[in-house]
Design a protein around this motif. Sequence first.
Motif, PDB file in Angstrom:
ATOM      1  N   GLY A  91       0.782  -1.226   0.000  1.00 47.75           N
ATOM      2  CA  GLY A  91       0.000   0.000   0.000  1.00 47.75           C
ATOM      3  C   GLY A  91       0.813   1.275   0.000  1.00 47.75           C
ATOM      4  O   GLY A  91       0.242   2.370   0.035  1.00 47.75           O
ATOM      5  N   LEU A  92       2.144   1.163  -0.014  1.00 52.26           N
ATOM      6  CA  LEU A  92       3.009   2.340  -0.067  1.00 52.26           C
ATOM      7  C   LEU A  92       3.689   2.409  -1.427  1.00 52.26           C
ATOM      8  O   LEU A  92       4.075   1.385  -1.991  1.00 52.26           O
ATOM      9  CB  LEU A  92       4.077   2.288   1.034  1.00 52.26           C
ATOM     10  N   ASP A  93       3.854   3.607  -1.941  1.00 55.31           N
ATOM     11  CA  ASP A  93       4.583   3.790  -3.192  1.00 55.31           C
ATOM     12  C   ASP A  93       5.233   5.168  -3.172  1.00 55.31           C
ATOM     13  O   ASP A  93       5.148   5.909  -2.176  1.00 55.31           O
ATOM     14  CB  ASP A  93       3.667   3.619  -4.401  1.00 55.31           C
ATOM     15  N   ASP A  94       5.913   5.506  -4.257  1.00 55.21           N
ATOM     16  CA  ASP A  94       6.658   6.754  -4.302  1.00 55.21           C
ATOM     17  C   ASP A  94       5.750   7.973  -4.114  1.00 55.21           C
ATOM     18  O   ASP A  94       6.113   8.934  -3.420  1.00 55.21           O
ATOM     19  CB  ASP A  94       7.407   6.858  -5.638  1.00 55.21           C
ATOM     20  N   ARG A  95       4.575   7.916  -4.695  1.00 53.55           N
ATOM     21  CA  ARG A  95       3.659   9.052  -4.588  1.00 53.55           C
ATOM     22  C   ARG A  95       3.206   9.253  -3.140  1.00 53.55           C
ATOM     23  O   ARG A  95       3.236  10.386  -2.624  1.00 53.55           O
ATOM     24  CB  ARG A  95       2.438   8.812  -5.482  1.00 53.55           C
ATOM     25  N   ILE A  96       2.814   8.172  -2.473  1.00 50.39           N
ATOM     26  CA  ILE A  96       2.343   8.285  -1.092  1.00 50.39           C
ATOM     27  C   ILE A  96       3.484   8.718  -0.169  1.00 50.39           C
ATOM     28  O   ILE A  96       3.305   9.585   0.704  1.00 50.39           O
ATOM     29  CB  ILE A  96       1.746   6.949  -0.623  1.00 50.39           C
ATOM     30  N   LEU A  97       4.664   8.139  -0.367  1.00 47.24           N
ATOM     31  CA  LEU A  97       5.778   8.482   0.510  1.00 47.24           C
ATOM     32  C   LEU A  97       6.257   9.913   0.290  1.00 47.24           C
ATOM     33  O   LEU A  97       6.744  10.559   1.225  1.00 47.24           O
ATOM     34  CB  LEU A  97       6.910   7.475   0.325  1.00 47.24           C
ATOM     35  N   ARG A  98       6.095  10.420  -0.902  1.00 50.91           N
ATOM     36  CA  ARG A  98       6.445  11.825  -1.134  1.00 50.91           C
ATOM     37  C   ARG A  98       5.515  12.733  -0.331  1.00 50.91           C
ATOM     38  O   ARG A  98       5.953  13.744   0.245  1.00 50.91           O
ATOM     39  CB  ARG A  98       6.365  12.152  -2.625  1.00 50.91           C
ATOM     40  N   VAL A  99       4.238  12.343  -0.252  1.00 50.27           N
ATOM     41  CA  VAL A  99       3.290  13.098   0.576  1.00 50.27           C
ATOM     42  C   VAL A  99       3.660  12.968   2.052  1.00 50.27           C
ATOM     43  O   VAL A  99       3.650  13.957   2.802  1.00 50.27           O
ATOM     44  CB  VAL A  99       1.849  12.610   0.332  1.00 50.27           C
ATOM     45  N   VAL A 100       3.995  11.756   2.483  1.00 50.23           N
ATOM     46  CA  VAL A 100       4.388  11.533   3.876  1.00 50.23           C
ATOM     47  C   VAL A 100       5.571  12.406   4.257  1.00 50.23           C
ATOM     48  O   VAL A 100       5.613  13.009   5.335  1.00 50.23           O
ATOM     49  CB  VAL A 100       4.731  10.040   4.098  1.00 50.23           C
ATOM     50  N   ALA A 101       6.553  12.491   3.376  1.00 47.31           N
ATOM     51  CA  ALA A 101       7.764  13.256   3.673  1.00 47.31           C
ATOM     52  C   ALA A 101       7.462  14.731   3.910  1.00 47.31           C
ATOM     53  O   ALA A 101       8.130  15.384   4.713  1.00 47.31           O
ATOM     54  CB  ALA A 101       8.763  13.107   2.521  1.00 47.31           C
ATOM     55  N   ARG A 102       6.425  15.257   3.233  1.00 46.67           N
ATOM     56  CA  ARG A 102       6.134  16.688   3.302  1.00 46.67           C
ATOM     57  C   ARG A 102       5.011  17.031   4.278  1.00 46.67           C
ATOM     58  O   ARG A 102       4.852  18.204   4.641  1.00 46.67           O
ATOM     59  CB  ARG A 102       5.748  17.184   1.906  1.00 46.67           C
ATOM     60  N   ALA A 103       4.220  16.058   4.674  1.00 39.55           N
ATOM     61  CA  ALA A 103       3.016  16.324   5.462  1.00 39.55           C
ATOM     62  C   ALA A 103       3.356  16.713   6.892  1.00 39.55           C
ATOM     63  O   ALA A 103       4.401  16.309   7.432  1.00 39.55           O
ATOM     64  CB  ALA A 103       2.115  15.091   5.472  1.00 39.55           C
ATOM     65  N   PRO A 104       2.483  17.468   7.562  1.00 41.64           N
ATOM     66  CA  PRO A 104       2.646  17.658   9.006  1.00 41.64           C
ATOM     67  C   PRO A 104       2.498  16.309   9.712  1.00 41.64           C
ATOM     68  O   PRO A 104       1.812  15.403   9.211  1.00 41.64           O
ATOM     69  CB  PRO A 104       1.506  18.613   9.373  1.00 41.64           C
ATOM     70  N   ARG A 105       3.131  16.175  10.867  1.00 44.24           N
ATOM     71  CA  ARG A 105       3.168  14.866  11.536  1.00 44.24           C
ATOM     72  C   ARG A 105       1.779  14.348  11.860  1.00 44.24           C
ATOM     73  O   ARG A 105       1.514  13.150  11.751  1.00 44.24           O
ATOM     74  CB  ARG A 105       4.026  14.935  12.798  1.00 44.24           C
ATOM     75  N   TRP A 106       0.867  15.228  12.247  1.00 43.31           N
ATOM     76  CA  TRP A 106      -0.461  14.747  12.603  1.00 43.31           C
ATOM     77  C   TRP A 106      -1.147  14.090  11.408  1.00 43.31           C
ATOM     78  O   TRP A 106      -1.876  13.099  11.563  1.00 43.31           O
ATOM     79  CB  TRP A 106      -1.328  15.892  13.152  1.00 43.31           C
ATOM     80  N   ALA A 107      -0.905  14.616  10.211  1.00 42.18           N
ATOM     81  CA  ALA A 107      -1.526  14.038   9.016  1.00 42.18           C
ATOM     82  C   ALA A 107      -0.803  12.772   8.576  1.00 42.18           C
ATOM     83  O   ALA A 107      -1.437  11.803   8.135  1.00 42.18           O
ATOM     84  CB  ALA A 107      -1.524  15.061   7.887  1.00 42.18           C
ATOM     85  N   ALA A 108       0.522  12.746   8.713  1.00 45.19           N
ATOM     86  CA  ALA A 108       1.307  11.585   8.294  1.00 45.19           C
ATOM     87  C   ALA A 108       1.024  10.359   9.149  1.00 45.19           C
ATOM     88  O   ALA A 108       1.333   9.233   8.740  1.00 45.19           O
ATOM     89  CB  ALA A 108       2.793  11.920   8.336  1.00 45.19           C
ATOM     90  N   GLN A 109       0.432  10.543  10.327  1.00 41.33           N
ATOM     91  CA  GLN A 109       0.102   9.396  11.169  1.00 41.33           C
ATOM     92  C   GLN A 109      -0.920   8.470  10.517  1.00 41.33           C
ATOM     93  O   GLN A 109      -1.114   7.332  10.965  1.00 41.33           O
ATOM     94  CB  GLN A 109      -0.428   9.863  12.530  1.00 41.33           C
ATOM     95  N   ALA A 110      -1.561   8.920   9.454  1.00 38.88           N
ATOM     96  CA  ALA A 110      -2.499   8.048   8.742  1.00 38.88           C
ATOM     97  C   ALA A 110      -1.802   6.811   8.181  1.00 38.88           C
ATOM     98  O   ALA A 110      -2.412   5.740   8.078  1.00 38.88           O
ATOM     99  CB  ALA A 110      -3.177   8.824   7.615  1.00 38.88           C
ATOM    100  N   VAL A 111      -0.524   6.929   7.830  1.00 40.98           N
ATOM    101  CA  VAL A 111       0.187   5.786   7.244  1.00 40.98           C
ATOM    102  C   VAL A 111       0.451   4.703   8.284  1.00 40.98           C
ATOM    103  O   VAL A 111       0.161   3.522   8.030  1.00 40.98           O
ATOM    104  CB  VAL A 111       1.480   6.255   6.551  1.00 40.98           C
ATOM    105  N   PRO A 112       0.994   4.997   9.477  1.00 46.66           N
ATOM    106  CA  PRO A 112       1.100   3.950  10.491  1.00 46.66           C
ATOM    107  C   PRO A 112      -0.250   3.317  10.853  1.00 46.66           C
ATOM    108  O   PRO A 112      -0.315   2.111  11.108  1.00 46.66           O
ATOM    109  CB  PRO A 112       1.712   4.692  11.694  1.00 46.66           C
TER     110      PRO A 112
END
Length: 334
Positions: A233-254
Amino acid sequence: MRIGVIGAGAIGGTIAALLDRVGHLVEVTARGEQLAAIRDDGLRLDGGWGVHTARVAAAETLQTRPELAFVTTKAQDAPAAIRANAAALDGITVVIVQNGLAGLREAEQLLPGSDCVGALALYAASYLSPGRVSVTTTANTYLGAGDGPPPAAAVEAARILDAAMPAFAIDNFTGAQWTKLMVNQINALPAITGLSAQQVLGDRRLRPIVTASLQEATRVGYARGVRYGSIQGLDDRILRVVARAPRWAAQAVPLLMKRRMGSTPNPGSTLQSIRRGQLTEIDYLNGAVVDEARTAGVDAPVNAAITALVHEVERTVAFLTPDQVAERMRPLLA
């Protein structure tokens, strides 16, 4: 087919048992109580892919020359294991099934006459007791090498393995290794706390720490010019968003990772090593992020701190509470 499996722990034991079940002649390497149990009672598998007892040949090193081999030791043990079995591995396809980034490169240096390919095992399995392995989460295994199409050896090895468990040869294996390294960001906190991966990811004190290490590791990959592969479920597009997102939003991936694990508690391989009193692979996981950051000329303080905490638990054999971990990590998450 004669198949050798070097390292019959949770991952290797699963591969060996399932290949035995579909009719291959399997020989495994093991040591100590694990070796004695396999010799006496067979290699017993249960869980997501069913129940099977594999009556396989077992010794400390391969006693016969296989036609195909899998190296499934912990990353830090692989070079010694390959050297010990080098004569049997020379000239055949050798599949390196390991976490981290270094395993395939090391194998290619040690076995210049062999076709070495990498494999990423995304299923979860637990070493319950000597001779017994349980599959807690079923998932695919991906094989390949480099950042282009899979070599012929990977395609053929995937075909053989796929008869026993879901396996596929993929493009951009290097990128997939990096994505698997991001998935493995969940391994450290269970080893530090003694909790399952699901408990860690569900804990409001610990999930931000996992998220911070994931974001930092993702940024290091981009600093190294990585194009992430697509797995779990992870790919370059999603991880690029994760790298830039605020931490509260990036918690959606864990949280997505937690849902994908299901309800059977998954301790992760790093915690399993701690429980058995063994050194962990942490230097090849979060520690690899720190090394790659250094190469890229950037810092990775969150991953460095997590690596140090795992080493502390290795030394003291005392888990930290979630509150203690949160307090120790707070200055880095501010």
